[in-house]
Design an enzyme around this catalytic site. Structure first.
Site, mmCIF file in Angstrom:
data_model
loop_
_atom_site.group_PDB
_atom_site.id
_atom_site.type_symbol
_atom_site.label_atom_id
_atom_site.label_comp_id
_atom_site.label_asym_id
_atom_site.label_seq_id
_atom_site.Cartn_x
_atom_site.Cartn_y
_atom_site.Cartn_z
ATOM 1 N N ASP A 158 21.811 2.952 -7.476
ATOM 2 C CA ASP A 158 22.371 2.330 -8.686
ATOM 3 C C ASP A 158 22.741 0.913 -8.282
ATOM 4 O O ASP A 158 23.682 0.716 -7.508
ATOM 5 C CB ASP A 158 23.595 3.132 -9.137
ATOM 6 N N ASN B 196 16.878 1.780 8.554
ATOM 7 C CA ASN B 196 16.927 3.017 7.765
ATOM 8 C C ASN B 196 18.004 2.884 6.703
ATOM 9 O O ASN B 196 19.109 2.421 6.993
ATOM 10 C CB ASN B 196 17.251 4.188 8.708
ATOM 11 N N TYR C 37 35.853 6.046 -3.354
ATOM 12 C CA TYR C 37 34.934 6.133 -4.480
ATOM 13 C C TYR C 37 34.114 4.861 -4.598
ATOM 14 O O TYR C 37 34.643 3.778 -4.746
ATOM 15 C CB TYR C 37 35.676 6.367 -5.801
ATOM 16 N N LYS D 155 28.707 7.598 -7.870
ATOM 17 C CA LYS D 155 28.264 8.966 -7.600
ATOM 18 C C LYS D 155 26.916 8.981 -6.904
ATOM 19 O O LYS D 155 26.181 8.034 -6.910
ATOM 20 C CB LYS D 155 28.180 9.763 -8.892
HETATM 21 P P1 13P Z 1 27.146 6.541 -12.077
HETATM 22 O O1 13P Z 1 27.461 7.349 -10.842
HETATM 23 O O2 13P Z 1 25.900 7.035 -12.745
HETATM 24 O O3 13P Z 1 27.123 5.090 -11.764
HETATM 25 O O4 13P Z 1 28.287 6.812 -13.123
HETATM 26 C C1 13P Z 1 29.598 6.490 -12.801
HETATM 27 C C2 13P Z 1 30.591 6.973 -13.805
HETATM 28 O O5 13P Z 1 31.741 7.060 -13.480
HETATM 29 C C3 13P Z 1 30.152 7.305 -15.166
HETATM 30 O O6 13P Z 1 31.199 7.796 -15.960
HETATM 31 MG MG MG Z 2 26.475 3.365 -12.399
HETATM 32 MG MG MG Z 3 23.972 7.066 -12.015
#
Ligand code: 13P
Ligand code: MG
Ligand code: MG
Ligand code: 13P
Length: 384
Positions: free
Chosen positions: A14, A107, A231, A234
């Site tokens: 992302d 890598n 954090y 994700k």
């Molecule tokens: P992503 O991990 O897809 O960037 O989404 C983050 C998020 O908190 C969406 O609510």
């Molecule tokens: Mg995102």
């Molecule tokens: Mg995402």
């Protein structure tokens, strides 16, 4: 002479998205495409396809350099850097989100991007399925992987195809310990399920066909939260599977996604929601930043080139799954901030709980013991 092997590498990150965590911007796809086209012209990779799963930029590449090739990883890293540059220029949301380090050293593993790679001798016809997911975690693949490779009620071939009949070996990876265990289906299915039923910790990482130990499937297992210790976004996963002629048929693979099971990672990475299979055109996350969705692309691999793709969930046969996912989404959303819609405290990507406990620490008190109750527990009063 040894027959040439082909490697399929799916590397994703992302690097920023438009209007929140909704969808990638076409200019970032174009920037990544330019880098991959150049690498193809130079012969580093043989072929590529750039796609997106919601706000995740997905590089699907074929080449002959094997898994973990520094050259191929560098191509991916450069593509993400170039795309992130565009994302910053456009002021896209969370530009560079998954690029955790500036220091590339051969890598991309551990630097943020997710990676699923497999190397094989091409069969005379080599169909593959590439799955890309947004708003969830790698363990989201556990349930469908089990059904594809171990459940004869999903995969008829386990019963009636001699090459599938010997079963499959699952490599299950413990993300906390950084260790894997190999388990054989069918005889160890209860052990497999005992682990992979905890998808936040134990993840199906690879699957091998026991008949000849051929690689059948690979899932990305990067967990950004563990890499960075905080954090940073994700770890929306990817997977690649081989189909047909001694592997599960494409239809058996897709059948496993006809049930929109609950996965972790919706809204702020902190909620459970149903996994909705969608065509590429619906690969954007809107309602409550979701619900979590999966896109599938099918290719033929031929002489290390990618023929395709076919948009696998672009089919009314999945309309009912999508409708069920809507119903489940509606149902779980009504829980608002309550578990089990919201994840447990140890699994949340965001939490204010330590601050709240700190703020309230002097206001906690032991409820007084009453005359009726010496244990401090309220006893039922007698009424007449
Ligand atoms: P992503 O991990 O897809 O960037 O989404 C983050 C998020 O908190 C969406 O609510
Ligand atoms: Mg995102
Ligand atoms: Mg995402
Ligand atoms: P193959 O054995 O040619 O892969 O075909 C299986 C099949 O009939 C698909 O449903």
């Amino acid at each position: 002479m040894e027959k040439i092997k082909t490697t399929v590498s799916i590397i994703k990150a992302d690097i920023g998205s438009i209007a929140g965590h909704v969808v990638v911007h076409p200019d970032t796809i174009a920037a990544a495409t330019r880098v991959l086209a150049e690498a193809k012209a130079k012969g580093v990779i043989f072929d590529f396809y750039v796609a997106n799963a919601g706000d995740d930029l997905e590089l699907i590449m074929s080449h002959r350099k094997g898994v973990d090739s520094p050259e191929v990883h560098e191509v991916a890293w450069t593509a993400f850097r170039e795309a992130a540059k565009v994302a910053r220029e456009l002021g896209l949301y969370a530009a560079g989100q998954d690029l955790l380090s500036d220091a590339f050293s051969g890598n991309v593993r551990g630097l943020g991007p997710g990676v699923a790679e497999m190397e094989f001798h091409e069969r005379p016809s080599e169909p593959i399925a590439v799955f890309m997911v947004d708003k969830t975690e790698p363990g989201a693949f556990n349930l469908p992987m089990y059904r594809i490779f171990a459940d004869p009620f999903n995969t008829a071939g386990l019963v009636i195809d001699p090459k599938l009949h010997a079963g499959f070996t699952f490599e299950v990876y413990d993300v906390h310990e950084g260790k894997s265990v190999l388990l054989n289906a069918p005889e160890e299915i209860y052990d497999i399920l005992a682990l992979i039923g905890t998808p936040g910790r134990y993840i199906v990482r690879k699957v091998y066909r026991r008949f000849d130990n051929e690689i059948a499937a690979v899932v990305s297992v990067e967990r950004l939260s563990l890499i960075a210790g905080r954090y940073v976004g994700k770890d929306d996963p990817v997977a690649v599977l081989r189909a047909q002629a001694g592997f599960p048929a494409m239809g058996e693979i897709l059948e496993a996604f006809a049930f929109p099971h609950l996965v972790a990672g919706w809204m702020r990475g902190s909620h459970h929601g149903p996994l909705m299979p969608v065509p590429q055109r619906y690969s954007k996350c809107t309602r409550f930043d979701g619900p979590p969705r999966i896109v599938g692309l099918g290719f033929q691999v031929r002489n290390s080139k990618l023929i395709g793709p076919v948009d696998l969930f672009d089919d009314p046969a999945f309309d009912e799954t999508r409708r069920q996912a809507q119903v489940v989404a509606e149902y779980v959303r009504r829980h608002g901030p309550f578990m089990p819609h919201r994840l447990g405290p140890e699994e949340m990507e965001y939490t204010t709980l330590p601050d709240i406990l700190e703020k309230l620490k002097n206001r906690f008190f032991k409820p007084a013991k009453t005359a009726e109750s010496k244990t401090g527990v309220e006893e039922p009063r007698e009424t007449d």
